[in-house]
Enzyme design. Structure first.
Site, PDB file in Angstrom:
ATOM      1  CG  ASP A 251      -1.936   1.094   1.211  1.00 32.11           C
ATOM      2  OD1 ASP A 251      -2.993   0.872   0.593  1.00 32.11           O
ATOM      3  OD2 ASP A 251      -1.694   2.166   1.798  1.00 32.11           O
ATOM      4  CB  ILE A 252       0.975   4.270  -2.146  1.00 34.75           C
ATOM      5  CG1 ILE A 252       1.226   3.418  -3.398  1.00 34.75           C
ATOM      6  CG2 ILE A 252       1.774   5.568  -2.208  1.00 34.75           C
ATOM      7  CD1 ILE A 252       0.739   4.057  -4.690  1.00 34.75           C
TER       8      ILE A 252
ATOM      9  CG  ASN B 275      -4.948  11.188  -5.547  1.00 35.67           C
ATOM     10  OD1 ASN B 275      -4.203  11.441  -6.482  1.00 35.67           O
ATOM     11  ND2 ASN B 275      -6.067  10.520  -5.693  1.00 35.67           N
TER      12      ASN B 275
ATOM     13  CD  GLU C 146      -4.588   4.034  -1.570  1.00 36.46           C
ATOM     14  OE1 GLU C 146      -4.773   4.482  -0.433  1.00 36.46           O
ATOM     15  OE2 GLU C 146      -5.442   4.074  -2.464  1.00 36.46           O
TER      16      GLU C 146
END
Length: 353
Positions: A215-216, A223, A258
Site C-alpha cells: 500500500d502506498i 492525491n 493504491e
C-alpha cells in the site's frame, strides 16, 4: 480486510462523487454515482481522460455525455459485445471457407468426369485428328482446374490471414479485460483468478506459495494535495518498481486503489521478503517530479506485508493474513516490510482482535 484506511479512502471517493454530481447537476442515480465514484478513484484512465477533455472544453458534463462515456468505458456489455462481434466475423470467414471448398469439390468432380470421358473417347478412336481434339480439350480442362485450385489457394490464404487477425483481436480483448489500464499490471479480476489457481497448484504439488500486499503511504493526502493526474503518476511509478523486481513466474497485480499484490509461486517466505525489500527500495529511490510544472515533489514510500500459504487454507484467510502484515507495517512507522513471523505483526493482530 476492512480497515480505517479503507474506510477513509472510500468515503473520500464517495463524497467527491456526490460533489461532482451536484456540480454537474445530474440526477443521483446509482449509475451516475458509479460513474463519478470511478472518476474520483482514478481506476479507469480512459474514462478519466474522456471526462477531463469535456470538462476542459465545456466546463460540465451532461447526462448525454455520461451515457456515452459509461457505455464506452463502464458498461458490462462492452467486452461481451466485442467478443460477440469478433465471433460473428470468425463464423462468417469459416462459412466462406466452407463455400469455397464445396465449390472446389464440385469443380474437381467435373474435372474427374472430363478425364473419364476423355479416356473412354481415346479408347474408341484411332483417328489422329480426333485424338488431337480430345487432348486439346483435356489441356483446356486441366488449365481451368489449375486456375480454380490457384484461386482457391489464394482465397484460403486470405481467409487464414483474416482468422489469424481475428484471433489476435480476441487476445487483445482478453488482455484488456484482465489488465489495469492505468498501470498495465494485471487487474483485480486477473488476481482473483490467478490466486485460486496458485492455491490449487500449491495444494497439488506441495510447493511453497507466497503473497505480497503493498500500500502506498499517505497516498490520499498526496492525491488531495497534487491532484489525480499526479496521483496517477505515483501509481505508475510504483507499478514500474513492482514489475522491475519480479520474475517471469510471479504475477504482479493492482489489487485496488493504491494497493498492489504480487503472487509468488514456488517462493519461500524469506525469498518473498527479499523481493518485497527490493520493491520497497526501488520505489523509495525514485524522486517524483510533477510533469506539468517540473516541481520536485519528493519521494514515495510503500508498506508491504508478506505471508506464506498454509496448505488447504482458504484464499480469504491467506489474503487477510497478508493484509494484516501490511497494516502492521503501516501502523509501526510505514516504509517497511513485515512478514507473518515478525513480532510487530503478532502485536498488531492482538490489538485488532
Amino acid at each position: 480486510m476492512t480497515s480505517q484506511d479503507d474506510f477513509e479512502r472510500t468515503i473520500s471517493y464517495g463524497e467527491n462523487a456526490l460533489s461532482l454530481i451536484k456540480r454537474n447537476q445530474v440526477s443521483a442515480f446509482p449509475r451516475n454515482y458509479e460513474f463519478w465514484y470511478t472518476y474520483s478513484a482514478g481506476f479507469n484512465i480512459g474514462l478519466n481522460k474522456a471526462i477531463n477533455d469535456i470538462l476542459r472544453d465545456r466546463g460540465r458534463i451532461t447526462a448525454t455525455d455520461i451515457d456515452n462515456i459509461y457505455a464506452e468505458y463502464l458498461s458490462p456489455r462492452r467486452i461481451g459485445e466485442q467478443i460477440e462481434d469478433v465471433g460473428s466475423q470468425v463464423s462468417e470467414e469459416i462459412s466462406q471457407v466452407i463455400s469455397m471448398i464445396e465449390c472446389s469439390l464440385a469443380e474437381s468432380t467435373a474435372y474427374e468426369s472430363s478425364l473419364n470421358g476423355a479416356n473412354q473417347k481415346l479408347s474408341n478412336t484411332t483417328d489422329l485428328s480426333r485424338i488431337r481434339e480430345i487432348v486439346k480439350d483435356l489441356i483446356s480442362a486441366n488449365e481451368e482446374n489449375s486456375g480454380i485450385n490457384k484461386n482457391l489457394r489464394t482465397q484460403l490464404e486470405e481467409s487464414q490471414r483474416q482468422i489469424t487477425e481475428l484471433q489476435s483481436n480476441l487476445e487483445v480483448i482478453r488482455f484488456e479485460s484482465l489488465t489495469d489500464e492505468l498501470t498495465t499490471l494485471a487487474n483485480r479480476k486477473h488476481f482473483d483468478q490467478s490466486i485460486d489457481r496458485a492455491l490449487a497448484k500449491a495444494d497439488e504439488t506441495g510447493e511453497p506459495l507466497a503473497l505480497l500486499m503493498t500500500d502506498i503511504d499517505h497516498f490520499k493526502r498526496f492525491n488531495d494535495t497534487y491532484g489525480h493526474q499526479t496521483g496517477d503518476q505515483v501509481l505508475r511509478l510504483v507499478a514500474l518498481a513492482v514489475k522491475q523486481n519480479v520474475k517471469g513466474q510471479d504475477i504482479p497485480c493492482r489489487y485496488g486503489g493504491e494497493e498492489f499484490a504480487v503472487i509468488l509461486p514456488r517462493t519461500h517466505l524469506r525469498q518473498a521478503v527479499t523481493v518485497a525489500e527490493h520493491i520497497r527500495k526501488s520505489v523509495m529511490s525514485k524522486e517524483l517530479i510533477k510533469r506539468s510544472t517540473g516541481e520536485h515533489l519528493g519521494r514515495i514510500t510503500i508498506s508491504i506485508g508478506v505471508a506464506l500459504y498454509h496448505p488447504s487454507e482458504g484464499v480469504g484467510d491467506f489474503i487477510e493474513r497478508t493484509d494484516q502484515c501490511m497494516y502492521a507495517a503501516k501502523r509501526t512507522g510505514r516504509n517497511k516490510v513485515l512478514c507473518e513471523t515478525d513480532p510487530e505483526v503478532g502485536e498488531y493482530r492482538q490489538a485488532v482482535a
